[in-house]
Design a protein around this motif. Structure first.
Motif, PDB file in Angstrom:
ATOM      1  N   GLY A  44       0.828  -1.218   0.207  1.00 36.59           N
ATOM      2  CA  GLY A  44      -0.036   0.068  -0.123  1.00 36.59           C
ATOM      3  C   GLY A  44       0.780   1.281  -0.021  1.00 36.59           C
ATOM      4  N   LEU A  45       0.676   1.825  -1.123  1.00 38.24           N
ATOM      5  CA  LEU A  45       1.691   3.258  -1.143  1.00 38.24           C
ATOM      6  C   LEU A  45       0.968   4.378  -1.217  1.00 38.24           C
ATOM      7  N   ASN A  46      -0.326   4.421  -1.578  1.00 34.12           N
ATOM      8  CA  ASN A  46      -1.048   5.682  -1.566  1.00 34.12           C
ATOM      9  C   ASN A  46      -1.752   6.127  -0.205  1.00 34.12           C
ATOM     10  N   GLY A  47      -1.619   5.391   0.855  1.00 36.43           N
ATOM     11  CA  GLY A  47      -2.198   5.955   1.948  1.00 36.43           C
ATOM     12  C   GLY A  47      -3.757   5.914   2.092  1.00 36.43           C
ATOM     13  N   VAL A  48      -4.324   4.959   1.435  1.00 27.71           N
ATOM     14  CA  VAL A  48      -5.784   4.723   1.356  1.00 27.71           C
ATOM     15  C   VAL A  48      -6.574   3.537   2.007  1.00 27.71           C
ATOM     16  N   GLY A  49      -5.618   2.531   2.026  1.00 30.25           N
ATOM     17  CA  GLY A  49      -6.287   1.037   2.368  1.00 30.25           C
ATOM     18  C   GLY A  49      -6.854   1.095   3.744  1.00 30.25           C
ATOM     19  N   THR A  50      -6.003   1.418   4.705  1.00 30.70           N
ATOM     20  CA  THR A  50      -6.595   1.342   6.035  1.00 30.70           C
ATOM     21  C   THR A  50      -7.587   2.385   6.326  1.00 30.70           C
ATOM     22  N   LYS A  51      -7.421   3.307   5.763  1.00 30.86           N
ATOM     23  CA  LYS A  51      -8.639   4.549   5.801  1.00 30.86           C
ATOM     24  C   LYS A  51     -10.007   4.090   5.230  1.00 30.86           C
TER      25      LYS A  51
ATOM     26  N   THR B   6       1.063  -9.117  -3.220  1.00 32.66           N
ATOM     27  CA  THR B   6      -0.236  -8.936  -3.659  1.00 32.66           C
ATOM     28  C   THR B   6      -0.647  -9.725  -4.997  1.00 32.66           C
ATOM     29  N   TYR B   7      -1.586 -10.494  -5.172  1.00 33.53           N
ATOM     30  CA  TYR B   7      -1.953 -10.967  -6.444  1.00 33.53           C
ATOM     31  C   TYR B   7      -2.381  -9.963  -7.432  1.00 33.53           C
ATOM     32  N   THR B   8      -1.647 -10.230  -8.501  1.00 36.26           N
ATOM     33  CA  THR B   8      -2.021  -9.231  -9.826  1.00 36.26           C
ATOM     34  C   THR B   8      -2.752 -10.111 -10.843  1.00 36.26           C
ATOM     35  N   SER B   9      -4.132 -10.306 -10.741  1.00 37.71           N
ATOM     36  CA  SER B   9      -4.842 -11.354 -11.328  1.00 37.71           C
ATOM     37  C   SER B   9      -4.831 -10.868 -13.035  1.00 37.71           C
ATOM     38  N   GLU B  10      -4.455  -9.662 -13.215  1.00 33.15           N
ATOM     39  CA  GLU B  10      -4.581  -9.208 -14.648  1.00 33.15           C
ATOM     40  C   GLU B  10      -2.975  -8.915 -15.232  1.00 33.15           C
ATOM     41  N   GLY B  11      -1.965  -9.368 -14.217  1.00 27.36           N
ATOM     42  CA  GLY B  11      -0.725  -9.567 -14.688  1.00 27.36           C
ATOM     43  C   GLY B  11      -0.138  -8.161 -14.796  1.00 27.36           C
ATOM     44  N   GLY B  12       0.594  -7.745 -15.789  1.00 28.56           N
ATOM     45  CA  GLY B  12       1.117  -6.565 -16.042  1.00 28.56           C
ATOM     46  C   GLY B  12       2.728  -6.674 -16.621  1.00 28.56           C
ATOM     47  N   THR B  13       3.451  -5.582 -16.230  1.00 29.46           N
ATOM     48  CA  THR B  13       4.734  -5.672 -16.913  1.00 29.46           C
ATOM     49  C   THR B  13       5.437  -6.826 -16.652  1.00 29.46           C
ATOM     50  N   HIS B  14       5.414  -6.776 -15.261  1.00 28.75           N
ATOM     51  CA  HIS B  14       6.306  -7.803 -14.732  1.00 28.75           C
ATOM     52  C   HIS B  14       6.072  -9.311 -15.249  1.00 28.75           C
TER      53      HIS B  14
ATOM     54  N   VAL C  97       3.287   1.081  -9.486  1.00 29.19           N
ATOM     55  CA  VAL C  97       2.320   1.777 -10.216  1.00 29.19           C
ATOM     56  C   VAL C  97       1.316   0.884 -10.567  1.00 29.19           C
ATOM     57  N   PHE C  98      -0.026   0.836  -9.972  1.00 29.86           N
ATOM     58  CA  PHE C  98      -1.047   0.191 -10.321  1.00 29.86           C
ATOM     59  C   PHE C  98      -2.172   0.634 -10.943  1.00 29.86           C
ATOM     60  N   GLU C  99      -2.965  -0.131 -11.872  1.00 27.92           N
ATOM     61  CA  GLU C  99      -3.845   0.535 -12.528  1.00 27.92           C
ATOM     62  C   GLU C  99      -4.915   0.837 -12.059  1.00 27.92           C
ATOM     63  N   SER C 100      -5.194   0.451 -10.594  1.00 33.24           N
ATOM     64  CA  SER C 100      -6.447   0.662  -9.938  1.00 33.24           C
ATOM     65  C   SER C 100      -6.141   0.371  -8.323  1.00 33.24           C
ATOM     66  N   GLN C 101      -6.844   0.906  -7.476  1.00 28.75           N
ATOM     67  CA  GLN C 101      -6.668   0.844  -5.870  1.00 28.75           C
ATOM     68  C   GLN C 101      -6.559  -0.635  -5.599  1.00 28.75           C
ATOM     69  N   THR C 102      -7.218  -1.886  -6.258  1.00 27.44           N
ATOM     70  CA  THR C 102      -7.389  -2.872  -6.149  1.00 27.44           C
ATOM     71  C   THR C 102      -6.070  -3.576  -6.467  1.00 27.44           C
ATOM     72  N   LYS C 103      -5.349  -2.995  -7.175  1.00 29.04           N
ATOM     73  CA  LYS C 103      -3.941  -3.553  -7.495  1.00 29.04           C
ATOM     74  C   LYS C 103      -3.988  -4.778  -8.359  1.00 29.04           C
ATOM     75  N   ASN C 104      -4.847  -5.134  -9.508  1.00 27.40           N
ATOM     76  CA  ASN C 104      -4.865  -6.142  -9.995  1.00 27.40           C
ATOM     77  C   ASN C 104      -3.776  -6.265 -11.193  1.00 27.40           C
ATOM     78  N   LYS C 105      -3.202  -5.021 -11.468  1.00 23.25           N
ATOM     79  CA  LYS C 105      -2.310  -5.138 -12.790  1.00 23.25           C
ATOM     80  C   LYS C 105      -1.396  -3.954 -12.619  1.00 23.25           C
ATOM     81  N   LEU C 106      -0.007  -4.470 -12.707  1.00 22.88           N
ATOM     82  CA  LEU C 106       1.076  -3.592 -12.558  1.00 22.88           C
ATOM     83  C   LEU C 106       1.399  -2.731 -13.788  1.00 22.88           C
ATOM     84  N   GLY C 107       1.716  -1.533 -13.749  1.00 20.61           N
ATOM     85  CA  GLY C 107       1.693  -0.506 -14.877  1.00 20.61           C
ATOM     86  C   GLY C 107       3.301  -0.079 -14.895  1.00 20.61           C
TER      87      GLY C 107
END
Length: 610
Positions: free
Chosen positions: A111-118, A256-264, A305-315
């Motif tokens: 979690g890097l955007n300071g939103v999750g626990t909030k 965290t599981y990136t179900s949609e994959g991404g650059t990695h 850098v994820f493409e959404s807050q739920t972190k499904n895909k790495l950008g």
């Protein structure tokens, strides 16, 4: 008609937590009631667990205690450093507050955007945080994100953080944590963090070998050589080949599981190809190298850098080169060290190459034959809207393909469907049982070939023309058999379609129970009994209640059928618990072991009293 005045009084400024409650989808993806593994309550639990696991990643605390009560109250206790006491309230209630922006403190956090626990705080009817730090503690209690009270003092507790939350029933009406989904998430944390002990009450989740344990769980008996495994500070991967078709991957970033994959993931796939080509000195095709592969990748990225807050895909694009090189070198080195593994792997690649070349002429013949029959696929009644390649449609705009048996069922659906987003493919008869069949059979069977063309998945699942593939078969023995044959087809040739959870089963009513005033559509014998009882209470005579059993979808009139494929459509998603179960289950239910299967049916047969 009164015109609404648009002035300064209409402009609203929401607090950060009010905004989360107003637009929860922006922060946790979806709400739901816990019946799907991506429902919001699991995201809330994940956000809290991510923070606890981050402490372990940074070398603080090897144990996490978890409790989920029957009422849904969750408690997570880690033994890390503990939130600094002066910032406890801010860290769980003010967006963009946290230590994870400071790379000296958290090098590889999720979690890097300071939103999750909030978000968890805002979407919980009750939320309590307690930080234990160097003999002192501080507690803050919230309700729907609003601070209720604070308390601090001395303690003998070990350093760490305890968070307790109860998802708000206003946001998650009727929610319930499914033990199976929780179990799956906790095992993932264990596999990705070798040596971390997670206790769900008394149940221990612990992996000593990390990704190797996960790979063994997925393909323990089907692998054709011992896994290639590599681990260093920022990347870990393991992969092997099976004799199945296609390629399957599990990819993770900072745990965290990136179900949609991404650059990695794309870099991982490229690195495997380059490593094998470097070892062999040849230029194998990527499809030949990867067909049958099952791989797991976990990377640690300092600023993901994820493409959404739920972190499904790495950008992140900057990590591509380093991952490609790391994987290439590791694969080539492993093959030099283990010549027996190298021999089996190269033989598999060469077999894939031969099969692909043999298929080329079969594919050409199949395509030529299809063109002679018609320019369009005869069994397909298509819809007008299709998503862009590799892109899912927005919620509410998804298109779908119904696969039906016979013309009568297809006729009902075609008449009742929305032609903008709903397409229909009608089977001519029972599909072929393809279990154990080579890929060329797919091209020689006209119906299976037409279905593949309708879906547009010959070259890649990413080309799929529909958001949802729905099996719409009759609710009888023949319908169930056809459904199983279709599932065998997808699992055998296009497993990724199931793995990506794009296949669904349409539930349609078996009975209609009605009188002159009211009609009930029933999906089970129990529903029917309850409907009959309810109508008899209001009716003066038993004969006033009429019960009809639908023998097939074709018996339901189009006006009636429209409601079953409209807004209130009932769908069951087809999901895989683990890859290793697929082969065993298919062989038992669809294989040539008829006596064993017959005995199983006799042993488990339940006869309903008349």
């Amino acid at each position: 008609m009164t015109e609404h005045q648009y002035d300064e009084s209409k402009i609203k400024t929401l607090s950060s937590l009010e905004h989360i409650r107003k637009r929860p989808g922006m922060y946790i993806g979806r709400l739901g009631d816990g019946s799907h593994p991506d429902d919001g309550i699991y995201i809330l639990l994940k956000e809290i667990l991510d923070n606890a696991v981050d402490e372990f990643i940074m070398g603080h605390g090897k144990r996490i205690d978890i409790h989920i009560g029957e009422d849904g109250l969750c408690r997570v206790r880690d033994y890390g450093r503990g939130i600094p006491l002066g910032k406890v309230v801010e860290c769980v209630s003010v967006i963009n507050t946290g230590a994870k922006y400071n790379t000296e403190v958290f090098q590889f956090s999720v979690g890097l955007n300071g939103v999750g626990t909030k978000a968890v705080n805002a979407l919980s009817s009750h939320f309590t945080v307690t930080a234990f730090r160097d003999g002192r503690y501080k507690t803050a209690v919230f309700a729907q994100g609003l601070l209720q009270r604070e308390e601090e003092g001395e303690t003998t507790e070990k350093n760490g953080t305890l968070i307790e939350f109860l998802p708000d029933s206003e946001s998650f009406p009727g929610f319930r944590f499914d033990p199976q989904y929780v179990d799956q998430r906790l095992w993932r944390y264990a596999y990705l963090n070798a040596g971390l002990s997670l206790y769900l009450d008394r149940d221990l989740y612990l992996s000593k070998n990390g990704l190797l344990d996960l790979l063994d769980r997925e393909v323990s008996s089907e692998r054709i050589y011992p896994p290639i495994h590599f681990v260093d500070k920022s990347i870990e991967f393991a992969f092997t080949h099976t004799d199945d078709y296609g390629e399957s991957y599990f990819s993770f970033v900072n745990g965290t599981y990136t179900s949609e994959g991404g650059t990695h993931l794309s870099a991982f796939r490229e690195g495997i190809l380059k490593g094998i080509n470097e070892f062999t000195g040849k230029k194998f095709n990527g499809l030949d190298v990867r067909d049958g592969i099952v791989g797991i990748l976990a990377v640690k990225v300092q600023e993901p850098v994820f493409e959404s807050q739920t972190k499904n895909k790495l950008g992140n694009t900057d990590i591509r080169g380093p991952i490609v090189n790391a994987v290439k070198d590791a694969v080539a080195t492993h093959l030099y060290k283990f010549p027996e593994t190298a021999e089996v792997l190269v033989d598999k690649v060469q077999r894939n190459e031969r099969v692909r070349r043999e298929l080329q002429s079969v594919r050409r013949d199949a395509k030529a034959k299809a063109k002679k029959i018609a320019f369009k696929i005869p069994q397909l009644k298509d819809c007008k809207y299709h998503p862009s390649r590799g892109q899912a449609s927005k919620p509410g705009r998804e298109n779908m393909l119904f696969i039906t048996e016979g013309q009568s069922a297809a006729g009902s659906i075609v008449s009742a469907r929305d032609p903008m987003t709903q397409a229909v493919f009608s089977l001519k008869g029972k599909p072929m049982n393809v279990l154990g069949q080579r890929l060329d059979v797919l091209y020689k069977n006209e119906e299976m070939y037409s279905l593949m063309q309708a879906l547009n998945i010959e070259d890649s699942i990413a080309d799929l023309r529909y958001d949802k593939v729905i099996l719409a078969t009759d609710a009888d023995v023949d319908g169930l058999h056809i459904r199983n044959l279709l599932l065998t087809f997808f699992l055998h040739y296009f497993e990724q379609l199931i793995k990506q959870e794009r296949v669904y089963i349409l539930e349609t009513p078996i009975f209609r129970v009605r009188n002159k005033e009211k009609t009930f559509y029933c999906y089970s014998d129990r529903d029917m009994d309850e409907a009959i009882t309810a109508l008899k209470v209001k009716s003066k005579a038993d004969r006033a209640v009429e019960t009809t059993r639908f023998k097939g979808l074709g018996e339901i009139s189009p006006p009636e059928f429209k409601q079953f494929i409209g807004q209130d459509m009932r769908l069951r998603q087809v999901r895989l618990d683990r890859l290793s179960e697929v082969s065993r289950v298919l062989k038992f239910y669809m294989g040539k072991n008829t006596p064993e299967r017959k005995q199983y049916i006799m042993d488990h047969l339940i006869v309903r009293p008349v």
